[in-house]
Design a protein around this motif. Structure first.
Motif, PDB file in Angstrom:
ATOM      1  N   GLU A  28       0.941  -1.122   0.124  1.00  0.00           N
ATOM      2  CA  GLU A  28       0.143   0.191  -0.089  1.00  0.00           C
ATOM      3  C   GLU A  28       0.970   1.208   0.057  1.00  0.00           C
ATOM      4  O   GLU A  28       1.579   1.860   0.935  1.00  0.00           O
ATOM      5  N   TRP A  30       2.361   4.936   0.171  1.00  0.00           N
ATOM      6  CA  TRP A  30       2.106   6.264   0.952  1.00  0.00           C
ATOM      7  C   TRP A  30       2.215   7.245   0.112  1.00  0.00           C
ATOM      8  O   TRP A  30       2.349   7.108  -1.171  1.00  0.00           O
ATOM      9  N   PRO A 212       6.268   9.050   6.102  1.00  0.00           N
ATOM     10  CA  PRO A 212       5.010   8.731   6.623  1.00  0.00           C
ATOM     11  C   PRO A 212       5.074   8.701   8.422  1.00  0.00           C
ATOM     12  O   PRO A 212       4.137   8.902   8.931  1.00  0.00           O
ATOM     13  N   ASN A 213       6.138   7.951   8.905  1.00  0.00           N
ATOM     14  CA  ASN A 213       6.237   8.040  10.346  1.00  0.00           C
ATOM     15  C   ASN A 213       6.661   9.232  11.031  1.00  0.00           C
ATOM     16  O   ASN A 213       6.292   9.480  12.048  1.00  0.00           O
ATOM     17  N   GLU A 217       1.273  10.420   8.780  1.00  0.00           N
ATOM     18  CA  GLU A 217       0.305   9.812   7.791  1.00  0.00           C
ATOM     19  C   GLU A 217       0.128   8.436   8.179  1.00  0.00           C
ATOM     20  O   GLU A 217      -1.186   7.919   8.091  1.00  0.00           O
ATOM     21  N   ARG A 218       0.944   7.355   8.245  1.00  0.00           N
ATOM     22  CA  ARG A 218       0.992   6.112   8.971  1.00  0.00           C
ATOM     23  C   ARG A 218       2.113   5.686   9.189  1.00  0.00           C
ATOM     24  O   ARG A 218       3.195   6.019   8.714  1.00  0.00           O
ATOM     25  N   ARG A 219       2.026   4.491   9.918  1.00  0.00           N
ATOM     26  CA  ARG A 219       3.451   3.852  10.423  1.00  0.00           C
ATOM     27  C   ARG A 219       3.744   3.080   9.259  1.00  0.00           C
ATOM     28  O   ARG A 219       2.995   2.072   8.940  1.00  0.00           O
TER      29      ARG A 219
END
Length: 326
Positions: A28, A30, A212-213, A217-219
């Motif tokens: 997926e 980022w 993203p970390n 945004e997400r891990r």
């Protein structure tokens, strides 16, 4: 058209590489990664300067597999400055993603980059080390050209202008080029792509601070962490060339005429990684003292020293400061 071994047509993914990453590779992407993948789809010449740990190698591996899997005559020629970068980093990632794909992508995978992954219908992914390839031998790799061929360069700042110009010139009949890496040199083909040749390139910039970390945004495991960036800032200083190049993905302002320029430091490190060990060179001797040279922070274990006149001497221990110990 290229198909899965179970008969599923891959043509639908040709113009949607982001969906190929999701559905086929199980990745997926980022936000900045999606932007980079779409740039590869939309432009024949893409150059990305990046900080460390921003999914660059994963992205390169994914677009290599996308090209070979969804183009009827898809071919990918990948390359990097050294054997280590070509074999152990980029090609290792390509093999990993090929093996872990959600459905079989087919093809026969070879251990060495030169063998690569090859399909019975002529599609292929293979590569070479720029450092180990003489210009006269480039024809071996560049004989594969065409409008569905992708030339993929990792750590392109460390590849000579002569080699990249030769590869670029091989695209007279079409094809695409994707170059990425830390911007370690303030001259050369990769540097020019962001400056005097910018009109013919789609250029991208992804600093480690866009991870993203870091942005929240997400891990994502493996991407740069806020603590790592802060540690580098404290250790090197925000204005240092290390922080500018390795974290912010900016070209170094340090002159190449400097005695210890960034380019020469990085090249020396690569050469050292490929040096034979001291054990490989050692011989049994019986004398009781000798000398050994210290190279950077690395000290060879007890092994062989050699007298200036050729007489073999065993090596004595060396302290960190370089003083000899009886």
């Amino acid at each position: 058209m290229a198909r899965y071994e179970n008969g599923l047509d891959l043509a639908e993914y040709r113009y949607d590489p982001v969906r190929f990453f999701r559905d086929i590779l199980g990745i997926e992407p980022w936000s900045d990664q999606r932007d980079l993948i779409r740039a590869y789809r939309d432009h024949p010449n893409v150059a990305v300067r990046a900080g460390q740990k921003v999914s660059k190698t994963v992205t390169e591996a994914g677009i290599a597999l996308h090209r070979a899997a969804t183009f009827p005559a898809g071919k990918v020629v990948f390359f990097a400055p050294s054997d280590v970068q070509t074999r152990d980093i980029l090609y290792a990632e390509i093999l990993k993603r090929h093996e872990e794909a959600r459905v079989p992508l087919g093809g026969k995978a070879h251990k060495a980059p030169a063998g690569g992954i090859r399909w019975a219908d002529g599609r292929m992914i293979f590569g070479f080390s720029a450092a180990a390839t003489k210009k006269k031998h480039l024809e071996t790799f560049l004989g594969h050209s065409g409008d569905e061929t992708l030339f993929l360069g990792d750590e392109a700042s460390g590849i000579t202008k002569e080699i990249l110009e030769t590869i670029d010139g091989n695209r007279g009949g079409g094809g695409a080029m994707f170059l990425g890496g830390n911007p370690t040199q303030n001259h050369g083909f990769f540097f020019d792509a962001f400056h005097i040749d910018r009109s013919r390139w789609c250029t991208k910039h992804i600093p480690s601070t866009r991870s993203p970390n870091v942005t929240g945004e997400r891990r994502i495991r493996g991407c740069a962490l806020p603590e790592y960036i802060e540690e580098c800032r404290a250790r090197w200083g925000e204005g240092s060339w290390r922080y500018q190049v390795k974290i912010l993905g900016n070209f170094s302002k340090q002159s190449e005429s400097s005695l210890f320029s960034l380019t020469r430091i990085e090249a020396a490190r690569e050469r050292w990684m490929e040096q034979p060990s001291a054990e490989d060179l050692a011989e049994e001797v019986t004398e009781v003292q000798g000398v050994v040279a210290r190279r950077g922070a690395r000290l060879p274990p007890r092994g062989l020293g050699r007298h200036a006149r050729g007489r073999a001497l065993p090596v004595v221990e060396v302290l960190e400061c370089g003083r000899l110990v009886q």
